[in-house]
Design a protein around this motif. Sequence first.
Motif, short mmCIF file in Angstrom:
data_model
loop_
_atom_site.label_atom_id
_atom_site.label_comp_id
_atom_site.label_asym_id
_atom_site.label_seq_id
_atom_site.Cartn_x
_atom_site.Cartn_y
_atom_site.Cartn_z
N SER A 232 -42.21 -41.27 24.75
CA SER A 232 -41.07 -40.42 25.09
C SER A 232 -39.78 -41.12 24.65
O SER A 232 -39.75 -42.35 24.53
N PHE A 233 -38.76 -40.34 24.38
CA PHE A 233 -37.44 -40.93 24.11
C PHE A 233 -36.40 -40.01 24.74
O PHE A 233 -36.60 -38.79 24.83
N LYS A 234 -35.32 -40.60 25.20
CA LYS A 234 -34.26 -39.80 25.84
C LYS A 234 -33.56 -38.93 24.81
O LYS A 234 -33.27 -39.39 23.70
N ASN A 235 -33.31 -37.70 25.16
CA ASN A 235 -32.48 -36.85 24.30
C ASN A 235 -31.14 -36.63 25.03
O ASN A 235 -30.80 -37.41 25.92
N ASP A 236 -30.40 -35.62 24.67
CA ASP A 236 -29.12 -35.37 25.33
C ASP A 236 -29.04 -33.90 25.71
O ASP A 236 -28.66 -33.05 24.90
N HIS A 237 -29.42 -33.63 26.96
CA HIS A 237 -29.46 -32.24 27.44
C HIS A 237 -28.31 -31.98 28.41
O HIS A 237 -28.50 -31.46 29.51
N GLY A 238 -27.12 -32.38 27.99
CA GLY A 238 -25.90 -32.13 28.77
C GLY A 238 -25.98 -32.72 30.16
O GLY A 238 -26.12 -33.93 30.32
N HIS A 239 -25.94 -31.86 31.16
CA HIS A 239 -25.86 -32.33 32.55
C HIS A 239 -27.18 -32.91 33.06
O HIS A 239 -27.22 -33.47 34.16
N ILE B 297 -45.32 -36.40 14.53
CA ILE B 297 -44.81 -35.11 15.04
C ILE B 297 -43.76 -35.42 16.10
O ILE B 297 -43.98 -36.27 16.97
N ILE B 298 -42.64 -34.72 16.03
CA ILE B 298 -41.60 -34.88 17.05
C ILE B 298 -41.39 -33.56 17.78
O ILE B 298 -41.30 -32.50 17.16
N TYR B 299 -41.33 -33.66 19.10
CA TYR B 299 -40.96 -32.51 19.94
C TYR B 299 -39.62 -32.88 20.58
O TYR B 299 -39.56 -33.82 21.37
N SER B 300 -38.58 -32.18 20.21
CA SER B 300 -37.23 -32.60 20.64
C SER B 300 -36.99 -32.42 22.13
O SER B 300 -36.14 -33.09 22.71
N GLY B 301 -37.74 -31.49 22.77
CA GLY B 301 -37.37 -31.08 24.13
C GLY B 301 -36.07 -30.29 24.07
O GLY B 301 -35.61 -29.90 22.98
N ASP B 302 -35.45 -30.05 25.22
CA ASP B 302 -34.16 -29.34 25.26
C ASP B 302 -33.06 -30.38 25.04
O ASP B 302 -32.94 -31.33 25.82
N THR B 303 -32.26 -30.18 24.01
CA THR B 303 -31.26 -31.20 23.70
C THR B 303 -30.14 -30.64 22.82
O THR B 303 -30.36 -29.71 22.05
N THR B 304 -28.98 -31.24 22.96
CA THR B 304 -27.95 -30.99 21.96
C THR B 304 -28.12 -32.06 20.88
O THR B 304 -29.13 -32.77 20.86
N TYR B 305 -27.18 -32.14 19.96
CA TYR B 305 -27.23 -33.15 18.89
C TYR B 305 -27.41 -34.52 19.53
O TYR B 305 -26.61 -34.94 20.36
N SER B 306 -28.47 -35.21 19.15
CA SER B 306 -28.77 -36.50 19.79
C SER B 306 -29.18 -37.52 18.73
O SER B 306 -30.13 -37.29 17.97
N LYS B 307 -28.46 -38.64 18.72
CA LYS B 307 -28.79 -39.70 17.75
C LYS B 307 -30.19 -40.24 17.98
O LYS B 307 -30.89 -40.63 17.05
N ASN B 308 -30.58 -40.25 19.23
CA ASN B 308 -31.91 -40.74 19.57
C ASN B 308 -33.00 -39.83 18.99
O ASN B 308 -34.02 -40.30 18.50
N ARG C 30 -20.78 -20.34 27.19
CA ARG C 30 -20.07 -21.42 26.46
C ARG C 30 -20.48 -22.79 27.02
O ARG C 30 -20.58 -23.76 26.29
N LYS C 31 -20.73 -22.83 28.33
CA LYS C 31 -21.19 -24.07 28.97
C LYS C 31 -22.62 -24.40 28.54
O LYS C 31 -22.95 -25.55 28.23
N VAL C 32 -23.45 -23.36 28.49
CA VAL C 32 -24.86 -23.56 28.11
C VAL C 32 -24.96 -24.12 26.69
O VAL C 32 -25.76 -25.00 26.40
N VAL C 33 -24.10 -23.60 25.81
CA VAL C 33 -24.14 -24.01 24.40
C VAL C 33 -24.02 -25.52 24.25
O VAL C 33 -24.69 -26.13 23.41
N ASN C 34 -23.21 -26.14 25.12
CA ASN C 34 -22.99 -27.59 25.00
C ASN C 34 -24.23 -28.43 25.32
O ASN C 34 -24.27 -29.61 25.00
N SER C 35 -25.21 -27.83 25.97
CA SER C 35 -26.43 -28.58 26.32
C SER C 35 -27.54 -28.36 25.30
O SER C 35 -28.65 -28.85 25.48
N HIS C 36 -27.25 -27.59 24.26
CA HIS C 36 -28.28 -27.26 23.27
C HIS C 36 -27.77 -27.54 21.85
O HIS C 36 -26.62 -27.96 21.68
N THR C 37 -28.62 -27.30 20.87
CA THR C 37 -28.28 -27.65 19.48
C THR C 37 -27.88 -26.41 18.71
O THR C 37 -28.70 -25.51 18.50
N ASN C 38 -26.60 -26.36 18.30
CA ASN C 38 -26.19 -25.19 17.53
C ASN C 38 -26.62 -25.33 16.06
O ASN C 38 -27.09 -26.39 15.64
N VAL C 39 -26.44 -24.28 15.30
CA VAL C 39 -27.00 -24.26 13.94
C VAL C 39 -26.33 -25.30 13.04
O VAL C 39 -27.00 -25.96 12.23
#
Length: 296
Positions: free
Chosen positions: A159-166, A182-193, A223-232
């Motif tokens: 496992s590795f930490k991603n960045d799912h906002g709050h 194979i990578i499964y990102s989980g729920d995340t915004t843009y994450s260097k990890n 708009r708040k939800v968007v910050n916890s996820h990865t936009n296009v």
Amino acid sequence: MIKYFFILLFFLNTCQASDIINITFLGTGTPRPNIDKLGPSILLKYQNDEILFDVGRGTTLRLEQLNNNYTKIDNIFISHMHFDHIVGLADFWLTSSLWQKKTNTNIYGPKGIKKFCSQIKKLYEKDLEYRYENNSYNQLNCLYHQDVKKYNNLLSITSFKNDHGHVDNSYGFKINFGNKKIIYSGDTTYSKNVINNSKNADILIHEVISVSKKIYDNNKKLRKVVNSHTNVSQLIQILNICKPKLTILNHALLFGVNEQSVLTRIAKEYNGKVIFAKDFMSVDLGEEINIFNTGK
Ligand SMILES: [Zn+2]
Ligand SMILES: [Zn+2]
């Protein structure tokens, strides 16, 4: 022609089973109820082993639709504690017990998973008492991701930490076998990890969010939800850095846009292969990647 394709796939599977890992999308949706896209869950098969990643709404129904008898699924990895990723866990555990699964079910999750499991047992204690005589078999064992050093000699799952906002404790997973990844990102915004782990992956399963301008401007909550996820735009950056052989977009939060418009936008700035996950979609990864649909 399609029939022959499946026969060929069967033949290839039989000949090279040990060299092929298979992933099947049981649910590709989000918290929003959708019969065609049930809650997030991926079934991974390798040799005789079957492993689940997240157990969203309807996971057990999808397994039943695939004629899976549950008894081989002893290990389940949970990305984070949002309900859409864990709401199917009690259903899977209790149903598999009813179907006489005699081996324990091990859940590997983030902080909070042990309390969650002990509360499932408490919530269903009357049923367990009555039906399973205190469930002397198929115990629910809850552990942390960190407890898995290496899954087994052939397969490594980390496992590795991603960045799912709050969400403090949200993770993605890296699955290695041989020289495949194979990578499964989980729920995340843009994450260097996520990026560091995903470089040159064979398959990157990544989440995505896309909202039309009109909806974005008028919906403060979204708009708040968007910050916890990865936009296009973020996704395009990630793909251009990581260059996976195949990208599968999963857990897609699309508001006022459709899948095709997202793919068209990505294709303008990224050359690699990108598809959206569908429930029942199945992918074999071996010397090559074969995508097929076991949908009924
Ligand atoms: Zn989610
Ligand atoms: Zn989430």
